[in-house]
Motif scaffolding. Structure first.
Motif, PDB file in Angstrom:
ATOM      1  N   ILE A   1       0.727  -0.682   0.264  1.00 50.30           N
ATOM      2  CA  ILE A   1       0.291  -0.313  -0.045  1.00 50.30           C
ATOM      3  C   ILE A   1       0.981   1.662  -0.132  1.00 50.30           C
ATOM      4  CG2 ILE A   1      -1.731   1.403   1.273  1.00 50.30           C
ATOM      5  CD1 ILE A   1      -2.588  -1.198   2.661  1.00 50.30           C
ATOM      6  N   ALA A   2       0.322   2.125  -0.673  1.00 46.07           N
ATOM      7  CA  ALA A   2       1.581   3.397  -1.195  1.00 46.07           C
ATOM      8  C   ALA A   2      -0.031   4.482  -0.240  1.00 46.07           C
ATOM      9  CB  ALA A   2       2.049   3.458  -1.896  1.00 46.07           C
ATOM     10  N   LEU A   3       0.500   5.607  -0.288  1.00 44.40           N
ATOM     11  CA  LEU A   3       0.017   7.146   0.062  1.00 44.40           C
ATOM     12  C   LEU A   3       0.824   8.459  -0.609  1.00 44.40           C
ATOM     13  CD1 LEU A   3      -2.345   8.213   3.268  1.00 44.40           C
ATOM     14  CD2 LEU A   3      -1.302   9.866   1.480  1.00 44.40           C
ATOM     15  N   VAL A   4      -0.136   8.355  -1.714  1.00 42.19           N
ATOM     16  CA  VAL A   4       0.806   9.414  -2.572  1.00 42.19           C
ATOM     17  C   VAL A   4      -0.335  11.273  -1.969  1.00 42.19           C
ATOM     18  CG1 VAL A   4       1.579  10.589  -4.456  1.00 42.19           C
ATOM     19  CG2 VAL A   4       2.014   7.811  -4.021  1.00 42.19           C
ATOM     20  N   THR A   5       0.867  12.257  -1.754  1.00 42.49           N
ATOM     21  CA  THR A   5      -0.115  13.706  -1.570  1.00 42.49           C
ATOM     22  C   THR A   5      -0.036  14.686  -3.388  1.00 42.49           C
ATOM     23  OG1 THR A   5       2.013  14.096  -0.756  1.00 42.49           O
ATOM     24  CG2 THR A   5       0.155  13.270   0.789  1.00 42.49           C
ATOM     25  N   GLY A   6      -0.905  15.478  -3.323  1.00 46.64           N
ATOM     26  CA  GLY A   6      -0.696  16.012  -4.135  1.00 46.64           C
ATOM     27  C   GLY A   6      -0.450  15.808  -5.640  1.00 46.64           C
TER      28      GLY A   6
ATOM     29  N   ASP B   1       2.578   1.375   3.816  1.00 47.20           N
ATOM     30  CA  ASP B   1       3.859   1.263   3.055  1.00 47.20           C
ATOM     31  C   ASP B   1       4.626   1.790   2.922  1.00 47.20           C
ATOM     32  OD1 ASP B   1       4.028  -2.082   4.048  1.00 47.20           O
ATOM     33  OD2 ASP B   1       2.145  -1.144   1.983  1.00 47.20           O
ATOM     34  N   PHE B   2       4.336   2.812   1.859  1.00 46.60           N
ATOM     35  CA  PHE B   2       5.628   3.664   1.060  1.00 46.60           C
ATOM     36  C   PHE B   2       4.401   5.139   1.295  1.00 46.60           C
ATOM     37  CE2 PHE B   2       7.102   5.327  -3.379  1.00 46.60           C
ATOM     38  CZ  PHE B   2       8.032   6.118  -2.795  1.00 46.60           C
ATOM     39  N   LEU B   3       4.823   5.945   2.586  1.00 45.98           N
ATOM     40  CA  LEU B   3       4.196   7.197   2.502  1.00 45.98           C
ATOM     41  C   LEU B   3       4.871   8.359   1.799  1.00 45.98           C
ATOM     42  CD1 LEU B   3       2.216   9.000   3.691  1.00 45.98           C
ATOM     43  CD2 LEU B   3       3.106   9.883   5.882  1.00 45.98           C
ATOM     44  N   LEU B   4       4.603   8.759   0.518  1.00 45.93           N
ATOM     45  CA  LEU B   4       5.587   9.749  -0.815  1.00 45.93           C
ATOM     46  C   LEU B   4       5.021  10.620  -0.316  1.00 45.93           C
ATOM     47  CD1 LEU B   4       7.061  10.786  -2.326  1.00 45.93           C
ATOM     48  CD2 LEU B   4       5.711   9.131  -4.588  1.00 45.93           C
ATOM     49  N   LEU B   5       4.839  11.836   0.683  1.00 42.59           N
ATOM     50  CA  LEU B   5       4.676  13.502   0.955  1.00 42.59           C
ATOM     51  C   LEU B   5       5.483  14.282  -0.502  1.00 42.59           C
ATOM     52  CD1 LEU B   5       5.567  12.714   4.775  1.00 42.59           C
ATOM     53  CD2 LEU B   5       3.592  12.663   3.927  1.00 42.59           C
ATOM     54  N   ASN B   6       4.593  14.291  -1.661  1.00 42.30           N
ATOM     55  CA  ASN B   6       4.628  14.957  -2.619  1.00 42.30           C
ATOM     56  C   ASN B   6       4.284  16.359  -3.106  1.00 42.30           C
ATOM     57  OD1 ASN B   6       5.292  15.374  -6.093  1.00 42.30           O
ATOM     58  ND2 ASN B   6       3.447  15.131  -5.036  1.00 42.30           N
ATOM     59  N   ALA B   7       3.383  16.765  -2.605  1.00 39.07           N
ATOM     60  CA  ALA B   7       2.862  17.738  -2.346  1.00 39.07           C
ATOM     61  C   ALA B   7       3.303  19.377  -2.371  1.00 39.07           C
ATOM     62  CB  ALA B   7       1.547  17.716  -1.470  1.00 39.07           C
ATOM     63  N   GLY B   8       3.333  19.715  -3.113  1.00 33.93           N
ATOM     64  CA  GLY B   8       4.272  21.429  -3.086  1.00 33.93           C
ATOM     65  C   GLY B   8       3.724  22.441  -3.403  1.00 33.93           C
TER      66      GLY B   8
END
Ligand SMILES: NC(=O)c1ccc[n+]([C@@H]2O[C@H](COP(=O)([O-])OP(=O)(O)OC[C@H]3O[C@@H](n4cnc5c(N)ncnc54)[C@H](OP(=O)(O)O)[C@@H]3O)[C@@H](O)[C@H]2O)c1
Length: 323
Positions: free
Chosen positions: A5-10, A85-92
């Motif tokens: 499971i991954a969570l990707v922001t933005g 499992d993978f938290l991708l804090l991409n928003a910016g």
């Protein structure tokens, strides 16, 4: 690591969108994709499902400028009870000429970090990160100080001159863009990404032993909406010129691939900032060695300021609950 499971922001545009697509192609069982509203996230999730021909996307409304939106997103994740499992804090975002602050008084380029901090700590407290979770937060080369037209603020000097040597008060002033901080969009962006790198280093010291966090610059990828707030000269002249110069730009897919690459790094390099080689904006990534990224006093000052501004800390009690 088993892709789960991954969570990707933005994910409504640019690199977040590309990363979500690539995670599905890599075999992730579920990719949670966020947009500022649930409706935007739903649209994005449907687009991604069509583009990839896979039904793995779950939409989640998340406006990082709004504490109540982060709270609702966390409540939704708690309901779903599936550890990430993978938290991708991409928003910016890169700010424009006009200074913008959120309703809470946070400068707009700094606001994603405050929202990302609330989200990450909320997930840790709720035991919703898997024991070997990887966290990647989007950094950027301007934080190094070697990108033309971008410079960062020397924290020790700002603290000494304006805040009686209190570095955490100086970070808070950068996050709020005041008092005693003049708004300059490029500097605000470089400072925001420098604080991101310090935050990642400080978080690494607080994570349970199997987890890791990295700040990662995707590198120069002008074909996203990141340029939306730039002035007309930058947009119509500088950006097209950049695209013509070899080594000055790469595709969104190449840029987003860096996030996925970092998701497979070990705990031994947790807390480091990975970016293009010094003075470069594209190409392979490496750990940045510039002394200002490794100043522990600044890293801890950044952590303290983010905790104060967000009102959210990772107490030892919540740490033991997740380790
Ligand atoms: N492109 C580059 O050359 C480059 C280089 C180095 C680093 N980066 C970093 O890479 C990341 C992705 O940028 P990008 O190039 O893909 O830009 P983009 O196309 O503008 O995408 C940014 C995404 O973040 C979302 N976002 C921004 N602020 C938000 C907030 N406060 N709350 C919720 N969502 C928010 C945007 O949603 P909305 O559309 O609703 O605002 C959008 O989905 C950013 O962190 C950027 O700083 C980009």
């Amino acid at each position: 690591m088993k892709h789960s499971i991954a969570l990707v922001t933005g994910t409504t545009s640019g690199l977040g969108h590309a990363a979500a697509r690539m995670l599905a192609a890599k075999g992730y069982r579920e990719v949670i994709v966020t947009g500022r509203s649930l409706a935007r996230a739903q649209e994005t999730s449907a687009e991604l499902a069509t583009e990839t021909k896979t039904p793995v996307f779950t939409p989640l409304g998340l406006d990082l400028d709004s504490p109540s939106s982060v709270q609702s997103a966390l409540a939704e994740l708690v309901k779903q009870v599936r550890p990430v499992d993978f938290l991708l804090l991409n928003a910016g975002m890169v700010g424009g000429k006009k200074r913008v602050v959120t309703a809470e008084g946070i400068e707009a380029a700094q606001a994603p970090l405050i929202g990302h901090h609330r989200l990450t700590i909320g997930l840790l407290r709720a035991n919703l990160l898997s024991p070997n979770a990887r966290i990647v937060i989007a950094g950027a080369e301007p934080a190094r100080g070697d990108v033309p037209m971008f410079s960062y603020t020397d924290l020790a000097t700002l603290a000494a001159k304006q805040f009686h040597g209190d570095r955490s008060a100086a970070v808070e002033a950068l996050v709020r863009n005041g008092p005693n901080v003049k708004y300059e969009p490029n500097r605000a962006y470089a400072d925001a990404k420098l604080i991101v790198a310090w935050w990642a280093a400080a978080l690494a010291r607080r994570l349970p032993s199997g987890m890791a966090v990295y700040a990662v610059s995707p590198g120069s990828a002008p074909d996203t909406k990141a340029v939306r707030n730039l002035g007309p000269v930058m947009k119509s002249l500088m950006i097209p010129l950049t695209k013509l110069i070899p080594g000055m730009s790469q595709t969104p897919e190449t840029a987003a691939r860096r996030y996925l690459q970092a998701s497979e790094f070990g705990t031994d390099v947790s807390g480091q900032f990975f970016a293009s080689a010094p003075k470069k904006l594209t190409g392979p990534i490496e750990a940045m060695r510039h002394p200002h990224f490794h100043d522990r006093a600044n890293q801890e000052a950044a952590w303290k300021a983010v905790v104060k501004v967000s009102g959210v800390d990772l107490s030892p009690a919540s740490l033991s609950a997740v380790s």
